[in-house]
Scaffold this motif. Structure first.
Motif, mmCIF file in Angstrom:
data_model
loop_
_atom_site.group_PDB
_atom_site.id
_atom_site.type_symbol
_atom_site.label_atom_id
_atom_site.label_comp_id
_atom_site.label_asym_id
_atom_site.label_seq_id
_atom_site.Cartn_x
_atom_site.Cartn_y
_atom_site.Cartn_z
ATOM 1 N N LEU A 360 48.848 2.168 8.583
ATOM 2 C CA LEU A 360 48.785 2.841 7.226
ATOM 3 C C LEU A 360 49.917 3.450 6.668
ATOM 4 C CD1 LEU A 360 46.815 3.703 5.066
ATOM 5 C CD2 LEU A 360 46.270 5.789 6.429
ATOM 6 N N LEU A 361 50.486 4.123 7.262
ATOM 7 C CA LEU A 361 51.879 4.582 6.503
ATOM 8 C C LEU A 361 53.304 3.982 6.888
ATOM 9 C CD1 LEU A 361 51.257 8.435 7.493
ATOM 10 C CD2 LEU A 361 50.556 7.301 5.390
ATOM 11 N N GLY A 362 53.123 3.292 8.035
ATOM 12 C CA GLY A 362 54.451 2.783 8.322
ATOM 13 C C GLY A 362 54.959 1.567 7.588
ATOM 14 N N THR A 363 53.693 0.908 7.159
ATOM 15 C CA THR A 363 54.043 -0.345 6.177
ATOM 16 C C THR A 363 54.452 0.066 4.872
ATOM 17 O OG1 THR A 363 51.741 -0.146 5.501
ATOM 18 C CG2 THR A 363 52.291 -1.852 7.574
ATOM 19 N N ASN A 364 54.480 1.224 4.530
ATOM 20 C CA ASN A 364 54.902 1.670 3.202
ATOM 21 C C ASN A 364 56.289 1.440 3.126
ATOM 22 O OD1 ASN A 364 55.188 4.028 0.934
ATOM 23 N ND2 ASN A 364 53.304 3.376 0.980
ATOM 24 N N PRO A 365 57.161 1.661 4.124
ATOM 25 C CA PRO A 365 58.630 1.329 3.983
ATOM 26 C C PRO A 365 58.943 -0.004 3.743
ATOM 27 C CG PRO A 365 58.221 2.997 5.775
ATOM 28 C CD PRO A 365 56.833 2.586 5.293
ATOM 29 N N ILE A 366 58.046 -0.908 4.302
ATOM 30 C CA ILE A 366 58.412 -2.163 3.860
ATOM 31 C C ILE A 366 58.139 -2.518 2.332
ATOM 32 C CG2 ILE A 366 57.641 -4.484 4.695
ATOM 33 C CD1 ILE A 366 57.039 -3.269 7.146
ATOM 34 N N GLY A 367 56.900 -2.040 1.893
ATOM 35 C CA GLY A 367 56.223 -2.414 0.588
ATOM 36 C C GLY A 367 56.904 -1.751 -0.638
ATOM 37 N N SER A 368 57.267 -0.239 -0.402
ATOM 38 C CA SER A 368 57.946 0.300 -1.532
ATOM 39 C C SER A 368 59.168 -0.159 -2.176
ATOM 40 C CB SER A 368 58.117 2.071 -1.064
ATOM 41 O OG SER A 368 56.952 2.629 -0.476
ATOM 42 N N PRO A 369 60.170 -0.508 -1.152
ATOM 43 C CA PRO A 369 61.342 -0.947 -2.169
ATOM 44 C C PRO A 369 61.136 -2.278 -2.692
ATOM 45 C CG PRO A 369 61.928 -0.201 -0.133
ATOM 46 C CD PRO A 369 60.300 -0.358 0.151
ATOM 47 N N LEU A 370 60.315 -3.269 -2.228
ATOM 48 C CA LEU A 370 59.857 -4.646 -2.650
ATOM 49 C C LEU A 370 59.241 -4.165 -3.944
ATOM 50 C CD1 LEU A 370 59.669 -7.440 -2.803
ATOM 51 C CD2 LEU A 370 57.649 -7.443 -1.037
ATOM 52 N N VAL A 371 58.391 -3.319 -3.911
ATOM 53 C CA VAL A 371 57.250 -3.079 -5.281
ATOM 54 C C VAL A 371 58.146 -2.346 -6.268
ATOM 55 C CG1 VAL A 371 55.584 -1.589 -6.137
ATOM 56 C CG2 VAL A 371 55.233 -2.792 -3.960
ATOM 57 N N GLY A 372 58.957 -1.474 -5.694
ATOM 58 C CA GLY A 372 60.091 -0.802 -6.851
ATOM 59 C C GLY A 372 60.961 -1.963 -7.450
ATOM 60 N N TRP A 373 61.547 -3.121 -6.553
ATOM 61 C CA TRP A 373 62.392 -4.175 -7.001
ATOM 62 C C TRP A 373 61.511 -4.885 -8.118
ATOM 63 C CZ3 TRP A 373 61.734 -9.735 -6.703
ATOM 64 C CH2 TRP A 373 63.000 -10.276 -7.285
ATOM 65 N N ILE A 374 60.131 -5.210 -7.870
ATOM 66 C CA ILE A 374 59.408 -5.974 -8.646
ATOM 67 C C ILE A 374 59.171 -5.313 -10.155
ATOM 68 C CG2 ILE A 374 56.909 -7.051 -9.013
ATOM 69 C CD1 ILE A 374 56.916 -7.552 -5.896
ATOM 70 N N GLY A 375 58.864 -3.940 -10.050
ATOM 71 C CA GLY A 375 58.904 -3.330 -10.972
ATOM 72 C C GLY A 375 59.926 -3.240 -12.165
ATOM 73 N N GLU A 376 61.107 -3.083 -11.478
ATOM 74 C CA GLU A 376 62.597 -2.955 -12.323
ATOM 75 C C GLU A 376 62.610 -4.581 -12.766
ATOM 76 O OE1 GLU A 376 66.137 -1.612 -10.338
ATOM 77 O OE2 GLU A 376 65.523 0.153 -10.201
ATOM 78 N N THR A 377 62.312 -5.582 -12.033
ATOM 79 C CA THR A 377 62.639 -6.870 -12.342
ATOM 80 C C THR A 377 61.906 -7.525 -13.457
ATOM 81 O OG1 THR A 377 63.962 -7.266 -10.230
ATOM 82 C CG2 THR A 377 63.402 -9.175 -11.602
ATOM 83 N N LEU A 378 60.415 -7.403 -13.063
ATOM 84 C CA LEU A 378 59.397 -7.976 -13.930
ATOM 85 C C LEU A 378 58.879 -7.371 -14.972
ATOM 86 C CD1 LEU A 378 57.981 -10.277 -11.097
ATOM 87 C CD2 LEU A 378 59.576 -10.910 -12.554
ATOM 88 N N GLY A 379 58.789 -5.834 -14.597
ATOM 89 C CA GLY A 379 58.166 -4.728 -15.475
ATOM 90 C C GLY A 379 57.148 -4.046 -14.521
ATOM 91 N N PRO A 380 57.073 -2.724 -14.938
ATOM 92 C CA PRO A 380 55.963 -1.875 -14.146
ATOM 93 C C PRO A 380 54.629 -2.269 -13.826
ATOM 94 C CG PRO A 380 57.182 -0.479 -15.609
ATOM 95 C CD PRO A 380 57.687 -1.956 -16.120
ATOM 96 N N ARG A 381 54.139 -3.329 -14.704
ATOM 97 C CA ARG A 381 52.715 -3.835 -14.556
ATOM 98 C C ARG A 381 52.646 -4.438 -13.368
ATOM 99 N NH1 ARG A 381 49.691 -2.305 -18.900
ATOM 100 N NH2 ARG A 381 50.588 -1.685 -20.819
ATOM 101 N N TRP A 382 53.769 -5.518 -13.257
ATOM 102 C CA TRP A 382 53.638 -6.358 -11.941
ATOM 103 C C TRP A 382 53.830 -5.409 -10.727
ATOM 104 C CZ3 TRP A 382 51.775 -10.742 -11.148
ATOM 105 C CH2 TRP A 382 51.647 -11.793 -12.366
ATOM 106 N N SER A 383 54.386 -4.168 -10.640
ATOM 107 C CA SER A 383 54.320 -3.693 -9.415
ATOM 108 C C SER A 383 52.936 -3.290 -9.062
ATOM 109 C CB SER A 383 55.049 -2.099 -9.567
ATOM 110 O OG SER A 383 54.359 -1.424 -10.607
ATOM 111 N N ILE A 384 52.062 -2.915 -9.977
ATOM 112 C CA ILE A 384 50.661 -3.096 -9.741
ATOM 113 C C ILE A 384 49.853 -4.200 -9.297
ATOM 114 C CG2 ILE A 384 48.342 -1.957 -10.489
ATOM 115 C CD1 ILE A 384 50.326 -0.185 -12.571
ATOM 116 N N GLY A 385 50.286 -5.269 -10.226
ATOM 117 C CA GLY A 385 49.587 -6.554 -9.934
ATOM 118 C C GLY A 385 49.803 -7.200 -8.688
ATOM 119 N N VAL A 386 50.961 -6.762 -8.149
ATOM 120 C CA VAL A 386 51.219 -7.566 -6.961
ATOM 121 C C VAL A 386 50.344 -6.943 -6.109
ATOM 122 C CG1 VAL A 386 53.161 -5.841 -6.132
ATOM 123 C CG2 VAL A 386 53.184 -8.149 -5.278
#
Length: 447
Positions: A360-386
Motif C-alpha cells: 500500500l505505502l511502499g509502491t508510492n515512492p515508485i509512483g510519485s516521481p513518475l506521476v509528478g513528471w507526467i504532471g510537469e510534462t503533460l499537465g496536472p490533469r494527466w497526473s490524475i488521468g494516469v
C-alpha cells in the motif's frame, strides 16, 4: 428501538470499550496533526524551496514512503512479537520529535530542500515500524467480533482528521507560515502517547504473540502465498496506490498550476476529498463481512471517479468531484484492510499486515516521481488521468482472473447503475488449497 438508532449503534459499537475510546480520541488528535504536516511539507517544497516543482514534491513523498519497502517486513515480525502498546509509544514519540526538529528549522529560516528530504526519510523509517503494530494493535482493544467495526472506525478517525487537517493547515500557513504547522504536529503526537499511557491492563484483550524463532519472515511469506484472495487484494491496492493515491501531489499541482490558487485552496481540496472518505469509512464500519468483490468493485468506482475529476473545468467542480473519489478510495482500502485482518490468525497477522502495508505505502515512492513528471510534462490533469487508467486496468485484470479462478460473474445494472460481482456457484475457500503455514488454521476471505 428504531432501525436508525440500531444502525448508529452498529456503526459506533467499538466505542463501548474504554481502551478503544482512548485510542480513538488520541489517534484523532494525532491524525489531524499528521494531515496538517503533510499539507505543510508539500507546500513548503512546492512554493518556498522550489519553483512549483512537482518532481521535488514527488521525491519528498518517495523518501517518506521509501523505507516502507525495506523495513516493513522486519517491522511485521517485530509487531508479532513485542508489546504493541509500548512499541507504539516509541514510534509515535519519534514521529513527534522529527516534526519538532523540522518545525524549528523552518521557523529559524534555515530549512533547505535536502533537510526536508532527510526529515521525510526519517519519518518514513518511524512510520515503517509504526504501521504494522498500529494496524494489529486494534485487535487488542476490542473483542474479535468487533474487529471489522473497529477497523472501519479507525479509517473514520483518519479521514475525519483529513477533513479538518488540510483546511486548518491551509489557514495556518496563510496566517503564520509552514513552520508552526510542523510544531503543532509534534505536539499532537502527545495525544496518542497519552492515550496509550492511560490504558489499564483490563482495557486490553490480549491476542497470541509469535514466539521468537528464526525464519518467521519466510513463514509469513509462505502463509501469504497460500492465500490467493489476499494476493488479489494486494495486487489491486498496489496498482491503485502507485498511480492513483497521490492526492497530496496531484491536488497541489492542480491548485497551484491549473487553477492558480493559494495554500488555503489546496487545503480545502483535501478537506472536500475527506467528505467522501469519511462517508466511506462510516459505511465500512457497519459491514460485518468485508469481501474481495467489494475491493474490486471499489477499484472500478475509483477509476470512474478520478476520470471524471480529471476533466472538471473549474476549481469548484474539481473540488466537488473529489467527494466520490474519496468515497471509492476509502471503500476499497477499508474493505481490503478489514478483509485481511479478520481472516488472518493473530500469530501471523503482524507479518501479513506488514506485507500489505508495504504494498500500500511502499509502491508510492515508485509512483510519485513518475506521476509528478507526467504532471510537469503533460499537465496536472494527466497526473490524475494516469491513475484512473491504471485503476481501471487492474480492476479489469482482477475481475478476469476471479472469473477464471473462482467462477465469479460480473454484471452491470443500467436501470440502477451499479456493478455486481457474484459467485456462479456455492462458496468454496477463496484462499486456494491449504498450505501449511504458521500454526493457526486460516479462515478464507469470502469473495
Amino acid at each position: 428501538m428504531t432501525s436508525q438508532t440500531t444502525g448508529r449503534s452498529a456503526t459506533f459499537s467499538s466505542l463501548r470499550y474504554r481502551g478503544y475510546r482512548l485510542w480513538f480520541a488520541g489517534a484523532l488528535v494525532s491524525n489531524v496533526g499528521t494531515w496538517m504536516q503533510r499539507v505543510a511539507q508539500d507546500w513548503l517544497v512546492l512554493t518556498v524551496l522550489t519553483h512549483n516543482s512537482g518532481v521535488a514534491v514527488g521525491i519528498t513523498t518517495a523518501l517518506q514512503f521509501g523505507p516502507v519497502l525495506v523495513l516493513t517486513p522486519i517491522a511485521g515480525v517485530i509487531a508479532d512479537r513485542v508489546d504493541r502498546r509500548r512499541m507504539l509509544m516509541v514510534t509515535q514519540g519519534s514521529i513527534g520529535v522529527l516534526a519538532g526538529v523540522m518545525g524549528a528549522l523552518v521557523l529559524s529560516g534555515h530549512a533547505q530542500l535536502w533537510q526536508v528530504y532527510l526529515a521525510a526519510a526519517g519519518l518514513g523509517v518511524a512510520a515503517a515500524f509504526d504501521g504494522p503494530v498500529r494496524q494489529t494493535f486494534v485487535a487488542e482493544l476490542v473483542p474479535g467480533s468487533q474487529l471489522s467495526n473497529a477497523v472501519g472506525l479507525n479509517a473514520a478517525s483518519f479521514n475525519a482528521a483529513r477533513l479538518v487537517g488540510p483546511a486548518v493547515a491551509g489557514a495556518t500557513i496563510a496566517a503564520v507560515g509552514t513552520g508552526w504547522v510542523f510544531v503543532i504536529n509534534a505536539a499532537s503526537m502527545a495525544g496518542t502517547v497519552g492515550a496509550l499511557v492511560a490504558m489499564r491492563p483490563t482495557d486490553l484483550h490480549p491476542v497470541p504473540s509469535a514466539s521468537r524463532e528464526p525464519g518467521q519472515l519466510r513463514e509469513g511469506l509462505a502463509y501469504l502465498r497460500s492465500r490467493r484472495d489476499i494476493l488479489v487484494i494486494m495486487a489491486v491496492v498496489g496498482v491503485v496506490s502507485t498511480f492513483g493515491l497521490n492526492f497530496q501531489l496531484t491536488s497541489a499541482m492542480m491548485a497551484r498550476v491549473e487553477f492558480g490558487q493559494d495554500a488555503g485552496a489546496y487545503g480545502l481540496l483535501g478537506s472536500i476529498l475527506a467528505i467522501g472518505s469519511l462517508t466511506g469509512a462510516l459505511l465500512a464500519a457497519r459491514r460485518t463481512r468485508p469481501r474481495v468483490r467489494l475491493v474490486i468493485a471499489a477499484a472500478f468506482g475509483f477509476a470512474a471517479a478520478t476520470g471524471v475529476q480529471a476533466l472538471m473545468p473549474t476549481f469548484w467542480s474539481y473540488a466537488l468531484a473529489g467527494i466520490p473519489v474519496g468515497l471509492t478510495a476509502l471503500t476499497m482500502l477499508t474493505a481490503a484492510n478489514a478483509a485481511i485482518q479478520t481472516s488472518t490468525p493473530p500469530q501471523v497477522r503482524g507479518r501479513v499486515m506488514a506485507l500489505y502495508m508495504m504494498v500500500l505505502l511502499g509502491t508510492n515512492p515508485i509512483g510519485s516521481p513518475l506521476v509528478g513528471w507526467i504532471g510537469e510534462t503533460l499537465g496536472p490533469r494527466w497526473s490524475i488521468g494516469v491513475g484512473s487508467l491504471a485503476s481501471l486496468a487492474v480492476a479489469v485484470a482482477a475481475t478476469m482472473w476471479a472469473r477464471k479462478a473462482w467462477h465469479v460473474q460480473v454484471s452491470v445494472q443500467w436501470h440502477r447503475p451499479h456493478l455486481e460481482i457474484s459467485r456462479a456457484e456455492p462458496d468454496v475457500p477463496s484462499g486456494g488449497p491449504h498450505v501449511p503455514a504458521p500454526r493457526p488454521t486460516k479462515a478464507p476471505v469470502p469473495v
